[in-house]
Enzyme design. Structure first.
Site, mmCIF file in Angstrom:
data_model
loop_
_atom_site.group_PDB
_atom_site.id
_atom_site.type_symbol
_atom_site.label_atom_id
_atom_site.label_comp_id
_atom_site.label_asym_id
_atom_site.label_seq_id
_atom_site.Cartn_x
_atom_site.Cartn_y
_atom_site.Cartn_z
ATOM 1 N N SER A 144 -32.321 24.162 8.440
ATOM 2 C CA SER A 144 -31.961 22.779 8.757
ATOM 3 C C SER A 144 -33.197 22.056 9.250
ATOM 4 O O SER A 144 -34.131 22.678 9.774
ATOM 5 C CB SER A 144 -30.904 22.766 9.863
ATOM 6 O OG SER A 144 -30.786 21.469 10.416
ATOM 7 N N TYR A 158 -27.898 25.361 18.228
ATOM 8 C CA TYR A 158 -27.767 25.338 16.773
ATOM 9 C C TYR A 158 -29.144 25.243 16.123
ATOM 10 O O TYR A 158 -29.476 25.980 15.191
ATOM 11 C CB TYR A 158 -26.895 24.145 16.354
ATOM 12 C CG TYR A 158 -26.909 23.838 14.878
ATOM 13 C CD1 TYR A 158 -26.154 24.589 13.987
ATOM 14 C CD2 TYR A 158 -27.703 22.806 14.363
ATOM 15 C CE1 TYR A 158 -26.177 24.316 12.621
ATOM 16 C CE2 TYR A 158 -27.736 22.522 13.004
ATOM 17 C CZ TYR A 158 -26.971 23.285 12.142
ATOM 18 O OH TYR A 158 -27.011 23.021 10.795
#
Lengths: 253, 253
Positions: A144, A158
């Protein structure tokens, strides 16, 4: 990309968003696709139906990937259907909840790390022996943009878990090169999916868009080509250990 | 089957398309359905490349020494006059000289920088102006492993290639909302004439030792990245540098 024709592809978290886009693209390229889902059975069936109606082959496999036994079964079900796994797309993952440091609990941190790190490790331990027996394979992880910039509000655990994916992608690429297994990652920026519908407010999305040179959010369809590129030996046979950023220019190498 | 990687009907200018990486890209673009214009500084080489590529599709050659900015300007002008527009620009021009850093002369500096950096920048902006006017276009530059790592005896080359990454990111940022994507490819070790001339046996052996795949790349393994970046498969990708290096940059040691 004709070399993807007939390949057995397992995409985790393929019922919606980026995973669904990737699964449909593999199907359109002639691959046999195992569409994994956790809770969105109906959506997964739709993805599989779309692949079949386009002339492809697809199955759905359900299961909560935060349990090792389930990962074993998902891999087993895929093998039972296709007899092999040529491409593994480790797409499943999630933010869980935007949480500042003051609200961290052991349960929350475990949940994020299991959902984004441990289950990917389990998929590796289950699928790598299969690929070794086959004499090769291809793994595409999903990192990501958060891995690069540290994450937005309350998404730091995360982001760190996606940093793990980016790092492990490089390490696994080296360990598996002798087994003819390439390992790369797609690193999406802000892509309009149920992920952001769930975790980002319209204001947050507007602020994110302002940081994107293309001045717009991406779509799952716009990530799909990068999965195909990395999974195709014809297109990327000499590429391993790479993270490709698909982010409209938001964060560059 | 929808082909996300199709370049059907696209007009591509490949500078340095007469040999090595550029000629390989020209071949691939022709096979994907593009009209390809190649430019090089030596008439004889150009004629040979055009003759060789002719059977594959619509290929045109123009002689230009792009280290001379007037010739570069002329090349872009003639190309647009003859073909009307350009969708793709690939900057493959590149030269090198190898010496210990302290032995380089200002002449070495100009020789390398004028081709590897100055001509690439002005090719981007000359063609870029045209693409911005149409609101569409994709530019691919060639970086290098030396954009990321220090290399002995190639200081000026390495500087030029590091600057290519910076140029790619800057132009990508400026042009992102205006339909023009700018990306780069960083090849690992491919035994082109340029690389073969620059690497003696010891250097080749060391390069292989540091490449996890333990082999040099084949030129046709580089074209996938050039097709991917040029095609709709990468339409949310800009400012990115794709490393095609057999795992070299993933390797820590």
């Amino acid at each position: 990309m004709s070399d993807l024709k007939g390949k057995a592809v397992l995409v985790s978290g393929a019922s919606t968003g980026i995973g669904a886009g990737a699964a449909r693209a593999f199907g359109a390229a002639g691959a046999r696709v195992a569409v994994h889902y956790n809770s969105s059975k109906g959506e997964a069936e739709q993805v599989a139906a779309d692949i079949r109606s386009a002339g492809g082959e697809a199955i759905t496999v359900g299961g909560d990937v935060t349990k090792h036994d389930n990962v074993r079964r998902i891999v087993g079900d895929t093998l039972a259907a296709f007899g092999r796994i040529d491409v593994l797309v480790n797409n499943a993952g999630g933010l869980v909840k935007r949480t500042p440091i003051a609200d961290y609990t052991d349960e929350f941190v475990d949940r994020v790390l299991t959902l984004n790190v441990r289950q990917v490790i389990w998929f590796m331990t289950e699928v790598v022996p299969v690929m070794r027996r086959q004499g090769g394979g291809n793994i595409v992880n999903v990192s990501s943009i958060a891995a690069r910039h540290g994450g937005g509000p309350g998404s730091i655990i995360y982001a760190g878990s996606k940093g793990f994916i980016a790092t492990a992608t490089r390490g696994w690429a080296k360990e598996l090169v002798k087994d003819k297994i390439r390992v790369n990652a797609v690193s999406p920026g802000v892509i309009m999916t149920p992920f952001h519908e769930r975790f980002s407010t319209p204001e947050q999305l507007k602020a994110m868009q302002a940081m994107i040179p293309m001045d717009r959010l991406g779509t799952p369809e716009e990530c799909a080509g990068t999965f195909l590129y990395l999974a195709s030996d014809a297109l990327s046979g000499y590429v391993t250990g790479q993270n490709i950023e698909v982010n409209g220019g938001q964060y560059m190498p | 089957m929808k082909n996300r990687f199709s370049l059907e009907g696209q007009y591509a200018l490949i500078i340095g398309g007469t040999s090595g990486i550029g000629r390989e890209f020209a071949k691939a673009y022709l096979e994907e359905g593009a009209r390809v214009i190649i430019a090089g500084s030596k008439q004889e080489k150009l004629d040979r490349a055009v003759a060789e590529l002719k059977p594959l599709g619509r290929v045109f050659g123009y002689r230009a020494d792009v280290s001379d900015l007037d010739q570069l300007h002329g090349l872009v002008g003639v190309t647009l006059a003859h073909h009307g527009h350009l969708d793709l620009l690939v900057n493959c021009q590149g030269v090198t000289r190898m010496k210990p850093a302290e032995a380089f002369t200002p002449d070495d500096w100009s020789h390398i920088i004028d081709v590897n950096l100055r001509s690439v920048f002005f090719a981007c902006t000359e063609v870029g102006r045209h693409m911005l006017g149409r609101g569409r276009g994709s530019i691919i530059n060639i970086a290098s492993l030396s954009s990321y790592r220090g290399w002995p005896n190639s200081a000026i080359y390495s500087i030029s290639k590091t600057a290519i990454v910076s140029m790619t990111e800057t132009l990508a940022t400026e042009w992102a909302t205006r339909g023009v994507r700018v990306n780069a490819i960083a090849p690992g070790f491919f035994m082109t004439a340029l690389a073969a001339g620059a690497m003696n046996a010891t250097r080749r052996e060391r390069a292989l030792d540091r490449t996890p795949m333990r082999r040099f790349g084949e030129l046709d393994e580089l074209v996938g990245a050039a097709i991917y970046l040029a095609s709709p498969a990468a339409r949310f990708v800009t400012g990115e540098t794709i490393r095609v290096d057999g795992g070299y940059l993933a390797a820590g040691l």
